[in-house]
Design an enzyme around this catalytic site. Structure first.
Site, PDB file in Angstrom:
ATOM      1  N   SER A   1      62.159  70.682  44.286  1.00 53.59           N
ATOM      2  CA  SER A   1      63.173  71.118  43.321  1.00 53.59           C
ATOM      3  C   SER A   1      62.819  72.497  42.775  1.00 53.59           C
ATOM      4  O   SER A   1      61.714  73.006  42.975  1.00 53.59           O
ATOM      5  CB  SER A   1      63.237  70.125  42.157  1.00 53.59           C
ATOM      6  OG  SER A   1      62.070  70.257  41.362  1.00 53.59           O
ATOM      7  N   LYS A   2      63.785  73.063  42.069  1.00 47.67           N
ATOM      8  CA  LYS A   2      63.575  74.371  41.461  1.00 47.67           C
ATOM      9  C   LYS A   2      62.384  74.326  40.506  1.00 47.67           C
ATOM     10  O   LYS A   2      61.612  75.267  40.417  1.00 47.67           O
ATOM     11  CB  LYS A   2      64.845  74.774  40.721  1.00 47.67           C
ATOM     12  CG  LYS A   2      64.701  76.050  39.945  1.00 47.67           C
ATOM     13  CD  LYS A   2      66.014  76.538  39.416  1.00 47.67           C
ATOM     14  CE  LYS A   2      65.890  77.193  38.058  1.00 47.67           C
ATOM     15  NZ  LYS A   2      64.740  78.044  37.831  1.00 47.67           N
TER      16      LYS A   2
END
Ligand code: GLU
Length: 511
Positions: A267-268
């Site tokens: 994920s970011k």
């Protein structure tokens, strides 16, 4: 008859394209090119509530940077625009098939309000059931065209009451399809719910528009992320209901890209936490928040593509470096693994280094020239930059490392690495440098002759090789490491070298 391979990348413009999305696009692209087929770009923007301004432009720009050009869309040739479902919807493309499903009894109108749906879920929860779905076991107690009279239904529609059209999933039917990566996927239709296909705002949902478009666009292979696997059975049902089973595409659901550490999808937040981009190019959210991109971080698109290709697919050999054409030739979905692949930011850097080193010094010089000029360095001679690149390319991960790690090529040091000075600048160092100024002043200024003169001086005076070498290195570069010192001196030239040696004697002191 063998159908021409046609694949599509079908992103929804709900935000920036994650690196996993780029990999999906890449695998579609490689598969299309390998089979002489078409790669189609389709923007799935029917969910207006999730639309994010700028996301579509971002997707296009990202694909362009990666070199993943699509072959078909609205318009012709290189100027074509991607297909956009909101535009296709205006042409009435999806409604026609919704009506077909309604007429055949495979879909029905439902008028339940959000409150009524919530009540249904609460009631089912209270009864202790494991699922709270709108499906064959619950639809009969809800407000829909299966429970209301035909008159009531048309009265509601004419009166403009909001409705949705739901698919009518039968009970106890086996739904199966063969996924190229996962093998047979078999589910009992009783576990599926009556998904919404169309809303009275005139918009089809993802499932409806996706299946209709795959059919109309003659898509032969649906290659998409694993998160869409649960939608597979519904899509298969829709193909069946619409009478399109004989041209149903084959499915390939790609495994997830996992966090570098631990489990779960990349994920970011992982990128922020561990300091690497998860987006191909920089993304600026409508709220102004900036997320870093591979492009802005100095990565070459081909290095990113090469890295992504091997994240989930293996060529069956030890080869790691591939041109795009080599990837096209070697690619096959059979060699895409079932399990997720851990993202490795260090390996990504390694790929970038390989691509950087593979470039000629001349090309590198042209690439870093504007960067050097932007830092205020006057570059009058391209040959100088070519020499700098030659000496620095083995030490650089990114183009700007050539300049950042090699500032001493561009300007005299203003500071001297304290640690090195403390350890390596000896009492006799200033005298050695003074002597060597005289030696070098009388030597032809090329690396070979400078080195020979240096060695002779050291031997004649029975000095330590290391002590003498580090003394001039500090004076010339300000730091303790770097490329071969006499090469650096040759590149910066006699006058500059002698000046630096002189000011080194004055400025370096152990303090
Ligand atoms: N619009 C879906 C997405 O955003 C496409 C899924 C598919 O390829 O069917 O990923």
């Amino acid at each position: 008859m063998e159908r021409k391979v046609r694949v599509r990348f079908a992103p929804s413009p709900t935000g920036p394209l994650h690196i996993g999305g780029v990999r999906t696009a890449l695998y579609n692209y490689l598969f299309a090119k390998k089979h002489g087929g078409d790669f189609i770009l389709r923007i799935e923007d029917t969910d207006q509530t999730r639309y994010v301004a700028g996301a579509e432009e971002y997707i296009l720009e990202s694909l362009k940077w990666c070199g993943l050009t699509f072959d078909e869309g609205v318009g012709v040739g290189g100027n074509c625009k991607p297909y956009r479902q909101s535009e296709r919807n205006k042409q009435g493309i999806y409604k026609k098939y919704v009506d077909q499903l309604l007429a055949a009894g495979h879909a029905y109108y439902a008028f339940d309000t959000p409150e009524e749906l919530e009540q249904m879920r609460e009631r089912l929860k209270a009864e202790g059931g494991s699922s709270q779905q709108y499906d064959s076991s619950t639809r009969n107690s809800m407000k829909n065209s299966l429970t209301l009279s035909a008159e009531e239904v048309s009265r509601k529609i004419t009166a403009g009451e909001p409705y949705v059209v739901r698919v009518k999933i039968p009970r106890n039917e086996e739904v199966k399809f063969k996924d190229i990566i996962r093998g047979w996927v078999i589910v009992d239709s009783s576990n599926l719910d009556d998904k919404v296909l169309y809303k009275s705002d005139g918009m089809p949902t993802y499932h409806m528009a996706n299946v209709v478009d795959d059919y109309l666009m003659k898509i032969t292979h649906v290659i998409r992320g694993e998160e869409w696997l649960p939608s597979g059975p519904l899509h298969v049902m829709l193909y069946r209901f619409l009478g399109w089973e004989d041209v149903m595409p084959e499915f390939a659901h790609l495994p997830l890209i996992l966090k570098p550490d631990g489990n779960g999808k990349l994920s970011k937040r992982d990128g922020d936490r561990l300091g690497f981009p998860v987006f191909p190019i920089e993304w600026k959210s409508p709220e102004g928040e900036i997320s870093s991109g591979y492009r802005e971080s100095g990565y070459f698109p081909n290095a990113v593509i090469n890295m992504l290709a091997l994240l989930g697919w293996n060529p069956g050999t030890e080869q790691e470096l591939f041109t795009v054409q080599e990837l096209v030739d070697a690619f096959s979905l059979d060699k895409v693994g079932k399990s997720g692949s851990k993202f490795d930011p260090e390996k990504t850097k390694w790929f970038n280094e390989q691509y950087l080193r593979a470039k000629s010094n001349e090309e590198l010089a042209q690439l870093i020239k504007p960067m050097a000029q932007a830092k205020g360095y006057q570059i009058s001679d391209d040959k100088f930059l070519v020499s700098v690149c030659n000496l620095m390319k083995e030490r650089a991960t990114f183009l700007n490392d050539i300049i950042e790690k090699g500032t001493y090529f561009f300007e005299a040091p203003t500071t001297y690495d304290a640690e090195t000075v403390k350890k390596k600048w000896k009492d006799e160092s200033a005298k050695i440098v003074t002597d060597l100024i005289t030696v070098f002043s009388n030597t032809a200024f090329n690396a070979h002759d400078l080195e020979a003169a240096f060695k002779k001086y050291v031997e004649d005076n029975s000095l330590g090789f290391g002590v003498a070498m580090i003394a001039i290195r500090l004076a010339i570069t300000g730091v303790g490491g770097g490329p071969h010192l006499f090469d650096i001196m040759e590149v910066i030239g006699k006058e500059e070298s002698i000046n630096r040696l002189k000011s080194g004697i004055e400025k370096i002191n152990k303090g």
